[in-house]
Motif scaffolding. Structure first.
Motif, PDB file in Angstrom:
ATOM      1  N   CYS A   8       0.839  -1.195   0.000  1.00 38.20           N
ATOM      2  CA  CYS A   8       0.000   0.000   0.000  1.00 38.20           C
ATOM      3  C   CYS A   8       0.872   1.241   0.000  1.00 38.20           C
ATOM      4  CB  CYS A   8      -0.921   0.002   1.223  1.00 38.20           C
ATOM      5  SG  CYS A   8      -2.216   1.254   1.143  1.00 38.20           S
TER       6      CYS A   8
ATOM      7  N   LEU B 201      -3.682   0.441  -3.060  1.00 37.22           N
ATOM      8  CA  LEU B 201      -3.486  -0.892  -2.484  1.00 37.22           C
ATOM      9  C   LEU B 201      -3.564  -1.988  -3.546  1.00 37.22           C
ATOM     10  CD1 LEU B 201      -3.566  -2.976  -0.064  1.00 37.22           C
ATOM     11  CD2 LEU B 201      -6.046  -2.646  -0.078  1.00 37.22           C
TER      12      LEU B 201
ATOM     13  N   GLY C 126      -5.449  -4.919   2.946  1.00 36.88           N
ATOM     14  CA  GLY C 126      -4.910  -5.728   1.868  1.00 36.88           C
ATOM     15  C   GLY C 126      -4.460  -7.095   2.345  1.00 36.88           C
TER      16      GLY C 126
ATOM     17  N   THR D  86      -5.612   0.372   2.981  1.00 33.77           N
ATOM     18  CA  THR D  86      -4.527   0.279   3.958  1.00 33.77           C
ATOM     19  C   THR D  86      -3.876  -1.089   3.821  1.00 33.77           C
ATOM     20  OG1 THR D  86      -5.858  -0.689   5.752  1.00 33.77           O
ATOM     21  CG2 THR D  86      -5.783   1.739   5.607  1.00 33.77           C
ATOM     22  N   ASN D  87      -2.673  -1.190   4.323  1.00 28.34           N
ATOM     23  CA  ASN D  87      -1.951  -2.453   4.206  1.00 28.34           C
ATOM     24  C   ASN D  87      -2.675  -3.574   4.949  1.00 28.34           C
ATOM     25  OD1 ASN D  87       0.687  -3.573   3.158  1.00 28.34           O
ATOM     26  ND2 ASN D  87       0.768  -4.264   5.273  1.00 28.34           N
TER      27      ASN D  87
ATOM     28  N   SER E 267      -1.226   5.572   3.685  1.00 30.16           N
ATOM     29  CA  SER E 267      -2.269   5.031   4.558  1.00 30.16           C
ATOM     30  C   SER E 267      -3.269   6.141   4.905  1.00 30.16           C
ATOM     31  CB  SER E 267      -1.662   4.464   5.844  1.00 30.16           C
ATOM     32  OG  SER E 267      -2.633   3.819   6.623  1.00 30.16           O
TER      33      SER E 267
END
Length: 207
Positions: free
Chosen positions: A84, A91, A118, A114-115, A87
């Motif tokens: 990503c 993504l 994901g 966001t990570n 934030s």
């Protein structure tokens, strides 16, 4: 004490393997189109120098460490990871077969993600891929949050729902529904041990 690094220079004032950044920097600083990378062991560096730079460009230096680990990960298995840019940010995520490195799915890019989201979606996508293809093997992720969310069946993101990331929330809802309908065993999703095995092989190599 800092761990010994080995620096491969494919293209520079001098090429070869160097044992300090000072020596490596002398070869690449100011050299247009310099090609170089650090490795954790002499064996890795020698293998890399005998290969082409393009095979290592943008990939974690520790990729493949799991093959020589004292306690390696299970085979066959799947590895998943997400990337990503910010934030929230753009993504994407993917899954690979650990043994061969073959990419079996890729999703994204999606806006305003966001990570953690994901990582969660990658895990569920990977699990559903296994069911769809009638495969039984563990799935590895290096995300503690992603694993915890998958095992509880709830994506506990604090990401704000907007018109730009509506598709992500639709995917989250679909993933949570899938988890409700499919029972997960404790061994279904395992933690990728980065410290022992190196970077997750599904990593996008942008660190």
């Amino acid at each position: 004490m800092a761990k010994q690094k080995f620096y491969v220079v494919w293209k520079g004032s001098k090429t070869g393997i160097f044992t300090s950044w000072v020596e490596c920097e002398k070869q690449v600083k100011g050299y247009q189109g310099a090609q170089y990378k650090a490795f954790d062991s002499k064996v890795q560096a020698e293998d890399a120098f005998a290969s082409e730079y393009v095979e290592y460009k943008g990939k974690p230096a520790s990729l493949g460490n799991w093959k020589t680990a004292e306690t390696p990960p299970h085979l066959p298995s799947i590895c998943v990871d997400a990337a990503c840019n910010g934030s929230p940010g753009t993504l994407e995520y993917r899954g690979i077969l650990l043994k061969t490195g073959e990419q079996i799915f890729h999703a994204g890019p999606y806006a305003q993600g966001t990570n953690n989201v994901g990582e969660f979606l990658a895990i569920v996508h990977g699990l559903s891929w296994l069911v769809k293809h009638d495969q039984r093997m563990p799935l590895y992720s290096d995300s503690e949050n992603g694993i915890a969310w998958a095992m509880t069946g709830v994506c506990k993101t604090k990401l704000k729902h907007t018109s730009k990331n509506a598709i992500l929330f639709a995917l989250i809802h679909s993933a949570e529904n899938w988890l409700t309908e499919n029972e997960l065993m404790d061994e279904s999703v395992l933690k990728w041990e980065t410290g022992e095995w190196g970077e997750n092989p599904a990593d996008f190599g942008r660190k």
